[in-house]
Write a protein that holds these residues in place. Structure first.
Motif, PDB file in Angstrom:
ATOM      1  N   ALA A   7      22.276 -16.302  33.920  1.00 25.70           N
ATOM      2  CA  ALA A   7      22.867 -16.915  35.113  1.00 25.70           C
ATOM      3  C   ALA A   7      22.160 -18.243  35.363  1.00 25.70           C
ATOM      4  O   ALA A   7      20.937 -18.318  35.319  1.00 25.70           O
ATOM      5  CB  ALA A   7      22.708 -16.003  36.318  1.00 25.70           C
ATOM      6  N   TYR A   8      22.951 -19.284  35.612  1.00 24.40           N
ATOM      7  CA  TYR A   8      22.387 -20.601  35.889  1.00 24.40           C
ATOM      8  C   TYR A   8      22.950 -21.112  37.205  1.00 24.40           C
ATOM      9  O   TYR A   8      24.166 -21.238  37.373  1.00 24.40           O
ATOM     10  CB  TYR A   8      22.724 -21.589  34.760  1.00 24.40           C
ATOM     11  N   CYS A   9      22.046 -21.398  38.145  1.00 27.16           N
ATOM     12  CA  CYS A   9      22.415 -21.895  39.468  1.00 27.16           C
ATOM     13  C   CYS A   9      21.787 -23.272  39.647  1.00 27.16           C
ATOM     14  O   CYS A   9      20.618 -23.470  39.330  1.00 27.16           O
ATOM     15  CB  CYS A   9      21.897 -20.963  40.560  1.00 27.16           C
ATOM     16  N   ARG A  10      22.583 -24.223  40.159  1.00 22.40           N
ATOM     17  CA  ARG A  10      22.057 -25.573  40.362  1.00 22.40           C
ATOM     18  C   ARG A  10      22.653 -26.173  41.619  1.00 22.40           C
ATOM     19  O   ARG A  10      23.843 -26.013  41.890  1.00 22.40           O
ATOM     20  CB  ARG A  10      22.399 -26.477  39.174  1.00 22.40           C
ATOM     21  N   MET A  69      26.540 -17.809  32.638  1.00 20.69           N
ATOM     22  CA  MET A  69      27.458 -17.782  33.782  1.00 20.69           C
ATOM     23  C   MET A  69      27.048 -18.855  34.783  1.00 20.69           C
ATOM     24  O   MET A  69      25.871 -19.007  35.089  1.00 20.69           O
ATOM     25  CB  MET A  69      27.415 -16.427  34.478  1.00 20.69           C
ATOM     26  N   PHE A  70      28.046 -19.573  35.284  1.00 21.47           N
ATOM     27  CA  PHE A  70      27.855 -20.587  36.310  1.00 21.47           C
ATOM     28  C   PHE A  70      28.703 -20.218  37.519  1.00 21.47           C
ATOM     29  O   PHE A  70      29.755 -19.616  37.374  1.00 21.47           O
ATOM     30  CB  PHE A  70      28.318 -21.965  35.818  1.00 21.47           C
ATOM     31  N   PHE A  71      28.264 -20.631  38.686  1.00 19.22           N
ATOM     32  CA  PHE A  71      29.042 -20.433  39.904  1.00 19.22           C
ATOM     33  C   PHE A  71      30.350 -21.219  39.823  1.00 19.22           C
ATOM     34  O   PHE A  71      31.402 -20.750  40.230  1.00 19.22           O
ATOM     35  CB  PHE A  71      28.203 -20.877  41.107  1.00 19.22           C
ATOM     36  N   ALA A  72      30.271 -22.435  39.296  1.00 19.18           N
ATOM     37  CA  ALA A  72      31.434 -23.304  39.139  1.00 19.18           C
ATOM     38  C   ALA A  72      31.158 -24.266  37.986  1.00 19.18           C
ATOM     39  O   ALA A  72      30.007 -24.525  37.650  1.00 19.18           O
ATOM     40  CB  ALA A  72      31.697 -24.091  40.423  1.00 19.18           C
ATOM     41  N   VAL A  73      32.213 -24.792  37.399  1.00 17.37           N
ATOM     42  CA  VAL A  73      32.069 -25.686  36.249  1.00 17.37           C
ATOM     43  C   VAL A  73      31.185 -26.883  36.588  1.00 17.37           C
ATOM     44  O   VAL A  73      30.378 -27.326  35.766  1.00 17.37           O
ATOM     45  CB  VAL A  73      33.455 -26.165  35.751  1.00 17.37           C
TER      46      VAL A  73
END
Length: 83
Positions: A7-10, A69-73
């Motif tokens: 999971a990657y969140c930015r 997985m990303f929250f959004a592109v």
């Protein structure tokens, strides 16, 4: 089918985001759970997707068959027009 994902969140270092790091993580966890996927690792960063490169994301991208997985592109990258 079970799958391991990262999971990657930015959030942007320059522009406020509508989704905090914690909100992004929660949404990714919910979707992964619904799909029966196991989250292998979670990374959270505060940096600009326009003019900065994530060293941690680069490591994931170099892993063979890594699923991220990303929250959004737009949490993955930006283009010059979007800023």
């Amino acid at each position: 089918m079970s799958s391991n994902v990262f999971a990657y969140c930015r959030v942007s270092a320059y522009k406020p985001s509508s989704a905090s790091l914690d909100a992004q993580e929660a949404e990714i966890k919910t979707i992964a759970s619904q799909l029966g996927w196991q989250i292998k690792g979670i990374d959270k960063e505060v940096l600009s997707g326009y003019n900065q490169q994530s060293d941690r994301l680069s490591l994931y991208l170099k892993k063979r068959n890594a699923k991220i997985m990303f929250f959004a592109v737009d949490r993955f990258s930006r283009n010059n027009e979007s800023g």
